[in-house]
Design a protein around this motif. Structure first.
Motif, PDB file in Angstrom:
ATOM      1  N   THR A 265      89.525  46.358  28.246  1.00  0.00           N
ATOM      2  CA  THR A 265      89.215  47.511  29.339  1.00  0.00           C
ATOM      3  C   THR A 265      87.988  47.612  30.061  1.00  0.00           C
ATOM      4  N   GLU A 266      87.802  47.072  31.350  1.00  0.00           N
ATOM      5  CA  GLU A 266      86.540  46.978  31.887  1.00  0.00           C
ATOM      6  C   GLU A 266      86.369  47.955  32.895  1.00  0.00           C
ATOM      7  N   VAL A 267      85.484  48.864  32.964  1.00  0.00           N
ATOM      8  CA  VAL A 267      85.099  49.917  34.066  1.00  0.00           C
ATOM      9  C   VAL A 267      83.904  49.359  34.932  1.00  0.00           C
ATOM     10  N   ASN A 268      84.325  49.309  36.041  1.00  0.00           N
ATOM     11  CA  ASN A 268      83.235  48.784  37.151  1.00  0.00           C
ATOM     12  C   ASN A 268      83.068  49.756  38.294  1.00  0.00           C
ATOM     13  N   GLY A 269      82.256  50.728  38.040  1.00  0.00           N
ATOM     14  CA  GLY A 269      82.153  51.890  39.414  1.00  0.00           C
ATOM     15  C   GLY A 269      83.307  52.913  39.017  1.00  0.00           C
ATOM     16  N   MET A 270      84.165  52.775  39.971  1.00  0.00           N
ATOM     17  CA  MET A 270      85.316  53.761  40.045  1.00  0.00           C
ATOM     18  C   MET A 270      86.721  52.860  39.730  1.00  0.00           C
ATOM     19  N   THR A 271      86.414  51.612  39.492  1.00  0.00           N
ATOM     20  CA  THR A 271      87.627  50.941  39.349  1.00  0.00           C
ATOM     21  C   THR A 271      87.665  50.431  37.681  1.00  0.00           C
ATOM     22  N   THR A 272      88.844  50.454  37.251  1.00  0.00           N
ATOM     23  CA  THR A 272      89.121  50.366  35.924  1.00  0.00           C
ATOM     24  C   THR A 272      90.221  49.182  35.864  1.00  0.00           C
ATOM     25  N   THR A 273      89.870  48.072  35.144  1.00  0.00           N
ATOM     26  CA  THR A 273      90.893  46.895  34.761  1.00  0.00           C
ATOM     27  C   THR A 273      91.053  46.622  33.463  1.00  0.00           C
ATOM     28  N   ILE A 274      92.416  46.830  33.387  1.00  0.00           N
ATOM     29  CA  ILE A 274      92.902  46.475  31.972  1.00  0.00           C
ATOM     30  C   ILE A 274      93.629  45.278  31.860  1.00  0.00           C
ATOM     31  N   THR A 275      93.149  44.742  30.641  1.00  0.00           N
ATOM     32  CA  THR A 275      93.806  43.131  30.270  1.00  0.00           C
ATOM     33  C   THR A 275      94.552  43.271  28.913  1.00  0.00           C
ATOM     34  N   THR A 276      95.779  42.671  29.019  1.00  0.00           N
ATOM     35  CA  THR A 276      96.554  42.922  27.560  1.00  0.00           C
ATOM     36  C   THR A 276      96.804  41.606  27.037  1.00  0.00           C
ATOM     37  N   LEU A 277      96.918  41.425  25.879  1.00  0.00           N
ATOM     38  CA  LEU A 277      96.985  39.917  25.125  1.00  0.00           C
ATOM     39  C   LEU A 277      98.166  39.990  24.173  1.00  0.00           C
ATOM     40  N   THR A 278      98.864  39.157  24.095  1.00  0.00           N
ATOM     41  CA  THR A 278      99.879  38.818  23.089  1.00  0.00           C
ATOM     42  C   THR A 278      99.775  37.704  22.299  1.00  0.00           C
ATOM     43  N   TYR A 279     100.513  37.460  21.100  1.00  0.00           N
ATOM     44  CA  TYR A 279     100.292  36.295  20.343  1.00  0.00           C
ATOM     45  C   TYR A 279     101.801  35.851  19.875  1.00  0.00           C
ATOM     46  N   ASN A 280     101.942  34.658  19.432  1.00  0.00           N
ATOM     47  CA  ASN A 280     103.193  34.170  19.201  1.00  0.00           C
ATOM     48  C   ASN A 280     103.131  34.493  17.623  1.00  0.00           C
ATOM     49  N   GLU A 281     104.242  33.739  16.859  1.00  0.00           N
ATOM     50  CA  GLU A 281     104.450  33.865  15.453  1.00  0.00           C
ATOM     51  C   GLU A 281     103.375  33.259  14.693  1.00  0.00           C
ATOM     52  N   LYS A 282     102.773  32.157  15.345  1.00  0.00           N
ATOM     53  CA  LYS A 282     101.603  31.598  14.404  1.00  0.00           C
ATOM     54  C   LYS A 282     100.177  32.215  14.879  1.00  0.00           C
ATOM     55  N   ARG A 283     100.248  33.228  15.459  1.00  0.00           N
ATOM     56  CA  ARG A 283      99.126  34.071  16.008  1.00  0.00           C
ATOM     57  C   ARG A 283      98.081  33.325  16.948  1.00  0.00           C
ATOM     58  N   GLN A 284      98.890  32.541  17.507  1.00  0.00           N
ATOM     59  CA  GLN A 284      98.187  31.781  18.876  1.00  0.00           C
ATOM     60  C   GLN A 284      98.355  32.747  20.049  1.00  0.00           C
ATOM     61  N   LEU A 285      97.280  32.525  20.948  1.00  0.00           N
ATOM     62  CA  LEU A 285      97.520  33.379  22.164  1.00  0.00           C
ATOM     63  C   LEU A 285      98.528  33.056  22.948  1.00  0.00           C
ATOM     64  N   SER A 286      99.575  34.097  23.401  1.00  0.00           N
ATOM     65  CA  SER A 286     100.832  33.791  24.060  1.00  0.00           C
ATOM     66  C   SER A 286     100.875  34.158  25.420  1.00  0.00           C
ATOM     67  N   THR A 287     100.127  35.257  25.551  1.00  0.00           N
ATOM     68  CA  THR A 287     100.194  35.717  27.099  1.00  0.00           C
ATOM     69  C   THR A 287      99.000  36.700  27.470  1.00  0.00           C
ATOM     70  N   ILE A 288      98.326  36.294  28.573  1.00  0.00           N
ATOM     71  CA  ILE A 288      97.417  37.466  29.128  1.00  0.00           C
ATOM     72  C   ILE A 288      97.750  38.156  30.427  1.00  0.00           C
ATOM     73  N   LYS A 289      97.878  39.550  30.531  1.00  0.00           N
ATOM     74  CA  LYS A 289      98.168  40.063  31.762  1.00  0.00           C
ATOM     75  C   LYS A 289      97.122  41.161  32.145  1.00  0.00           C
ATOM     76  N   THR A 290      96.700  40.737  33.330  1.00  0.00           N
ATOM     77  CA  THR A 290      95.821  41.769  34.126  1.00  0.00           C
ATOM     78  C   THR A 290      96.492  41.911  35.582  1.00  0.00           C
ATOM     79  N   GLY A 291      96.565  43.403  35.815  1.00  0.00           N
ATOM     80  CA  GLY A 291      97.248  43.697  36.726  1.00  0.00           C
ATOM     81  C   GLY A 291      98.589  43.021  37.186  1.00  0.00           C
TER      82      GLY A 291
END
Length: 254
Positions: A40-66
């Motif tokens: 969660t990044e807050v820059n002035g009045m703007t808040t940007t949220i990035t979410t991350l998910t992982y596969n069954e091997k605990r490897q990074l699977s997805t990143i979503k920002t907006g």
């Protein structure tokens, strides 16, 4: 008396075996590690949220920002493909390996479903690390990235494009990178995040054609040395003006 002693020994052995099995179960339960799941990044009045998910091997699977979604694909534990799509612009990268090192790559950039650009990547590796990446594009000058390491951290990068040099210098602390448990071994020049370096970044200094920029991070850590939050300060030396933003990191055990 001897019979009783024998029974006692047998019961003790059963008890030890039972304890061993319980210990093994306990050890299995303790293999989970903390993985970054939200930024969660807050820059002035703007808040940007990035979410991350992982596969069954605990490897990074997805990143979503907006509206932008990045998908990662692996083969034999190596990152071999990445797809970035925001609904209009779609960037697809594929990496091939030789002797366990990244060797070649191709990035195709689509706009509204129409192929607009194709980039060919050539990786040059030595001493188990990628020292140079050349990026070729028809009708454009070759871009080159040169990397220098200190142990497992990238401490400098030089990007050369159109006869212009962009120099990046990185300073690190002694705690952990937020991607510590989801790292990759080599820089591939296709990601926005540094998942190669082991330690947390403290300062990024950028210089190109005499123009300088500096970004500094001041962290709050947990007891395991993982960053929980950071105050980010941007400056443009020699100006003393500062621009601050705040980042919060959230983790889950996987």
């Amino acid at each position: 008396m001897r019979r009783n002693t024998l029974i006692f020994v047998l019961l003790s052995s059963v008890g030890l075996l039972s304890c061993t099995k319980e210990s093994e179960k306990g050890m299995a339960l303790n293999t989970s590690e903390r993985h970054l799941v939200k930024i969660t990044e807050v820059n002035g009045m703007t808040t940007t949220i990035t979410t991350l998910t992982y596969n069954e091997k605990r490897q990074l699977s997805t990143i979503k920002t907006g509206s932008e979604l990045t998908k990662y694909f692996y083969t034999d534990d190596k990152l071999t493909s990445m797809d970035v799509n925001d609904g209009y612009l779609n960037t697809v990268s594929e990496i091939t390996y030789k002797d366990n090192y990244p060797s070649k790559g191709v990035t195709k950039i689509y706009t509204a479903g129409v192929l607009k650009r194709t980039l060919n990547l050539d990786y040059i590796s030595s001493l188990s690390q990628t020292g140079q990446i050349n990026i070729f594009e028809t009708g454009s000058n070759t871009r080159r990235h040169y990397y220098e390491y200190d142990n497992a951290n990238i401490i400098s990068e030089v990007e050369i494009a159109n006869r212009a040099f962009i120099n990046y210098d990185f300073e690190y602390g002694e705690k952990k990178n937020v991607f510590f448990n989801a790292s990759i071994r080599w820089p591939l020049a296709i990601e926005k995040f540094d998942r190669v370096s082991t330690n947390e970044i403290l300062t990024i200094k950028t210089e190109s054609r005499g123009v300088k920029h500096q970004r500094s991070f001041s962290y709050v850590y947990d007891t395991d040395g993982m960053p929980l939050s950071a105050i980010v300060t941007d400056t443009d030396p020699p100006s003393k003006l500062e621009y601050k933003s705040a980042i919060t990191y959230s983790y889950e055990y996987l």
